[in-house]
Design a protein around this motif. Structure first.
Motif, PDB file in Angstrom:
ATOM      1  N   VAL A  80       0.865  -1.175   0.000  1.00  0.00           N
ATOM      2  CA  VAL A  80       0.000   0.000   0.000  1.00  0.00           C
ATOM      3  C   VAL A  80       0.900   1.223   0.000  1.00  0.00           C
ATOM      4  N   SER A  81       0.711   2.104  -0.980  1.00  0.00           N
ATOM      5  CA  SER A  81       1.490   3.336  -1.044  1.00  0.00           C
ATOM      6  C   SER A  81       0.592   4.530  -0.767  1.00  0.00           C
TER       7      SER A  81
ATOM      8  N   LEU B 155      -4.410  -0.302  -7.660  1.00  0.00           N
ATOM      9  CA  LEU B 155      -5.848  -0.270  -7.427  1.00  0.00           C
ATOM     10  C   LEU B 155      -6.143   0.686  -6.282  1.00  0.00           C
ATOM     11  N   ARG B 156      -7.203   1.454  -6.418  1.00  0.00           N
ATOM     12  CA  ARG B 156      -7.570   2.404  -5.378  1.00  0.00           C
ATOM     13  C   ARG B 156      -8.652   1.796  -4.487  1.00  0.00           C
TER      14      ARG B 156
ATOM     15  N   TRP C  22       2.909  -3.560   3.591  1.00  0.00           N
ATOM     16  CA  TRP C  22       3.092  -4.550   2.540  1.00  0.00           C
ATOM     17  C   TRP C  22       2.884  -5.938   3.124  1.00  0.00           C
ATOM     18  N   ASN C  23       2.529  -6.893   2.281  1.00  0.00           N
ATOM     19  CA  ASN C  23       2.449  -8.262   2.763  1.00  0.00           C
ATOM     20  C   ASN C  23       3.837  -8.893   2.638  1.00  0.00           C
ATOM     21  N   PRO C  24       4.066 -10.055   3.246  1.00  0.00           N
ATOM     22  CA  PRO C  24       5.417 -10.640   3.213  1.00  0.00           C
ATOM     23  C   PRO C  24       5.970 -10.839   1.804  1.00  0.00           C
ATOM     24  N   LEU C  25       5.109 -11.238   0.859  1.00  0.00           N
ATOM     25  CA  LEU C  25       5.596 -11.472  -0.498  1.00  0.00           C
ATOM     26  C   LEU C  25       5.893 -10.147  -1.213  1.00  0.00           C
TER      27      LEU C  25
ATOM     28  N   VAL D 229      -0.750  -1.676  -4.642  1.00  0.00           N
ATOM     29  CA  VAL D 229       0.078  -2.040  -5.794  1.00  0.00           C
ATOM     30  C   VAL D 229       0.287  -3.545  -5.790  1.00  0.00           C
ATOM     31  N   LEU D 230      -0.103  -4.202  -6.884  1.00  0.00           N
ATOM     32  CA  LEU D 230       0.001  -5.657  -7.022  1.00  0.00           C
ATOM     33  C   LEU D 230       0.998  -6.012  -8.113  1.00  0.00           C
ATOM     34  N   ALA D 231       1.625  -7.178  -7.984  1.00  0.00           N
ATOM     35  CA  ALA D 231       2.500  -7.703  -9.041  1.00  0.00           C
ATOM     36  C   ALA D 231       2.022  -9.104  -9.399  1.00  0.00           C
ATOM     37  N   THR D 232       1.668  -9.299 -10.649  1.00  0.00           N
ATOM     38  CA  THR D 232       1.184 -10.602 -11.106  1.00  0.00           C
ATOM     39  C   THR D 232       1.992 -11.057 -12.316  1.00  0.00           C
ATOM     40  N   ALA D 233       1.951 -12.353 -12.575  1.00  0.00           N
ATOM     41  CA  ALA D 233       2.653 -12.926 -13.724  1.00  0.00           C
ATOM     42  C   ALA D 233       1.678 -13.746 -14.557  1.00  0.00           C
TER      43      ALA D 233
END
Length: 297
Positions: A125-126, A250-251, A135-138, A261-265
């Protein structure tokens, strides 16, 4: 950050990027002393007087109506983000904003619950100024494993994403195309500065980065704006190697300042496998930490 000056600089840089042939004007092969359209040409396209537009660009007129700003935006061929930025700058110049120190930002319980629910997805979260509020651990493992995982919990110690990108060697090495990531950060920060010209902490951040990073100063002077909604980045992670992720912002409902803020693959990709390995390593580390014996009193 000088609302009138920021408005004038933005108009000037956007005008300089247009050539007569871009907007259907003849140039008669003449040699120009400065790049881009002349003020009188831009005024003609916008349907305003040359003297009025000149005063606006020089910061001598701050009462432009929304309709006039829209006309100037069309003449400058601004996109949606740039047009919103133009209105923000004009509004702040008209108000004559007074810089003040805002209160510390915080994360509400519902956003923390969302972050926890995204356990298998790197997330953080920013805040308004790109401070990491949680932030979560990952998310910590992917973006900043070299930092204290508890640092976002203290306002004085919170990592700042813009500082990390420009001043932190680990973060710089993390991105294969660092300039693309850096430009995305600056463009988003420009938009925020236009909406909050009275934010003393934001002004201080911009000043610090301008002094310590010539690359930031150069990118900031370009006046480009664009929100960091989504971007694809190749990352070189020290633990799991090279992977390509889509970073999306995402807000949360009811929040104008915070972003998740998410990071996906891509499913089935080697990058997704790398994220799975990172998740396993992170989970093992968290479990080892929780099972460690408590220190003797």
């Amino acid at each position: 950050m000088g609302g009138q000056r920021q408005l004038g600089d933005f108009l000037q840089t956007r005008r300089a990027r247009l050539r007569p042939e871009d907007v259907g004007l003849p140039d008669y092969g003449e040699r120009r002393r400065v790049p881009g359209l002349r003020r009188e040409e831009l005024a003609l396209l916008a349907g305003v007087s040359s003297s009025y537009y000149t005063r606006l660009e020089q910061g001598q007129s701050v009462g432009a109506s929304p309709e006039v700003l829209d006309a100037i935006g069309r003449a400058l061929r601004l996109d949606e983000s740039e047009l919103r930025h133009l209105h923000d700058l004009a509004g702040s110049a008209k108000r004559g904003a007074v810089t003040r120190r805002p209160p510390a930002e915080h994360v509400d319980a519902s956003t923390l619950e969302l972050l926890a629910a995204l356990g298998d997805v790197p997330a953080l979260v920013s805040g308004r100024r790109s401070d990491v509020l949680a932030w979560n651990p990952l998310g910590h493992a992917l973006f900043a494993a070299h930092l204290d995982p508890d640092s976002p919990s203290s306002p004085a110690d919170r990592p700042n994403l813009a500082r990390l990108v420009f001043l932190d060697a680990h973060t710089r090495a993390l991105y294969a195309d660092w300039p693309a990531k850096a430009r995305a950060v600056v463009r988003n920060l420009r938009m925020v500065a236009g909406r909050h010209p009275d934010d003393a902490l934001l002004a201080s951040l911009v000043g610090e980065l301008s002094m310590r990073s010539p690359e930031f100063a150069t990118m900031w002077a370009d006046h480009s704006v664009r929100p960091c909604d989504s971007g694809v980045f190749e990352m070189h992670h020290p633990l799991v190697g090279t992977l390509t992720v889509t970073q999306q912002s995402l807000r949360p409902p009811g929040s104008e300042e915070r972003l998740v803020v998410l990071a996906t693959a891509a499913p089935g990709s080697s990058s997704q496998a790398a994220l799975y390995l990172l998740a396993q390593a992170t989970a093992a580390e968290v479990e080892a930490g929780s099972s460690a014996p408590a220190p003797n009193p």
